[in-house]
Design a protein around this motif. Sequence first.
Motif, short mmCIF file in Angstrom:
data_model
loop_
_atom_site.label_atom_id
_atom_site.label_comp_id
_atom_site.label_asym_id
_atom_site.label_seq_id
_atom_site.Cartn_x
_atom_site.Cartn_y
_atom_site.Cartn_z
N UNK A 40 16.36 9.16 10.03
CA UNK A 40 16.12 8.73 8.66
C UNK A 40 15.90 7.22 8.64
N UNK A 41 14.93 6.78 7.90
CA UNK A 41 14.59 5.37 7.85
C UNK A 41 15.64 4.58 7.07
N UNK A 42 15.84 3.33 7.50
CA UNK A 42 16.80 2.48 6.81
C UNK A 42 16.22 1.91 5.54
N UNK A 43 14.94 1.91 5.41
CA UNK A 43 14.31 1.35 4.24
C UNK A 43 12.82 1.64 4.23
N UNK A 44 12.15 1.10 3.25
CA UNK A 44 10.71 1.27 3.11
C UNK A 44 10.09 -0.08 2.79
N UNK A 45 8.83 -0.24 3.17
CA UNK A 45 8.11 -1.47 2.85
C UNK A 45 6.73 -1.09 2.34
N UNK A 46 6.34 -1.68 1.23
CA UNK A 46 5.02 -1.52 0.66
C UNK A 46 4.35 -2.89 0.66
N UNK A 78 0.57 -5.25 -0.23
CA UNK A 78 -0.76 -5.34 -0.84
C UNK A 78 -1.17 -6.81 -0.84
N UNK A 79 -2.43 -7.09 -0.51
CA UNK A 79 -2.97 -8.43 -0.64
C UNK A 79 -3.68 -8.49 -1.98
N UNK A 118 1.70 -9.62 -1.25
CA UNK A 118 2.76 -9.07 -2.09
C UNK A 118 3.42 -7.93 -1.32
N UNK A 119 4.73 -8.03 -1.12
CA UNK A 119 5.48 -7.03 -0.37
C UNK A 119 6.68 -6.58 -1.18
N UNK A 120 6.93 -5.27 -1.17
CA UNK A 120 8.12 -4.70 -1.81
C UNK A 120 8.94 -4.05 -0.71
N UNK A 121 10.21 -4.46 -0.61
CA UNK A 121 11.09 -3.90 0.41
C UNK A 121 12.24 -3.17 -0.24
N UNK A 148 -3.90 -1.44 -12.47
CA UNK A 148 -2.80 -0.88 -11.67
C UNK A 148 -3.32 -0.60 -10.26
N UNK A 149 -2.58 -1.09 -9.26
CA UNK A 149 -2.95 -0.92 -7.86
C UNK A 149 -1.83 -0.20 -7.13
N UNK A 150 -2.16 0.88 -6.42
CA UNK A 150 -1.17 1.55 -5.59
C UNK A 150 -0.88 0.69 -4.37
N UNK A 151 0.38 0.57 -4.01
CA UNK A 151 0.76 -0.21 -2.84
C UNK A 151 1.04 0.75 -1.69
N UNK A 152 0.33 0.62 -0.57
CA UNK A 152 0.53 1.54 0.55
C UNK A 152 1.84 1.25 1.29
N UNK A 153 2.42 2.31 1.82
CA UNK A 153 3.62 2.22 2.64
C UNK A 153 3.23 1.73 4.02
N UNK A 154 3.93 0.71 4.53
CA UNK A 154 3.64 0.17 5.85
C UNK A 154 4.87 0.32 6.73
N UNK A 155 4.69 0.42 8.04
CA UNK A 155 5.85 0.61 8.92
C UNK A 155 6.75 -0.61 8.97
N UNK A 156 8.04 -0.36 9.17
CA UNK A 156 9.03 -1.44 9.30
C UNK A 156 9.15 -1.84 10.76
#
Length: 121
Positions: free
Chosen positions: A1-7, A9-10, A16-19, A85-93
């Motif tokens: 299970x992942x400890x978190x997620x990161x999204x 977008x430029x 711009x990053x959401x953690x 509105x822009x969808x922010x893609x999930x990126x690997x941690x």
Amino acid sequence: MARGRRFHLDQDGHSVTVQLRRARGEVEVLVDGKVVAYRRRLGKDTTVLTAELPGDPPRPFRILLAPVEGADGAPLCAMESAGMRYLMPLVPLRGSDRPLWRDPSPAPFLRRLRGRLLRRR
């Protein structure tokens, strides 16, 4: 299970990053690597965080985090800016300097083994 997620977008020349940190339930929004918004707990419904993109004048934006049922715990993340509105893609941690895959060749292992054998002699 992942400890978190990161999204990520430029947007308008800014990063711009959401953690999300699952262990603590924290959410932070970073613009160009600096924290501009923070929330201690995610809500059960859509969570909204507001911040500004630097500039003259600063441009406000909102981050929307909405839970998605059956999606492996990953919420839907979107950025609203200037009425769009822009969808922010999930990126690997993981660090950007680390390769996404490991070299399957046994060469590094064989070099270490050969070095150990030669030192013993």
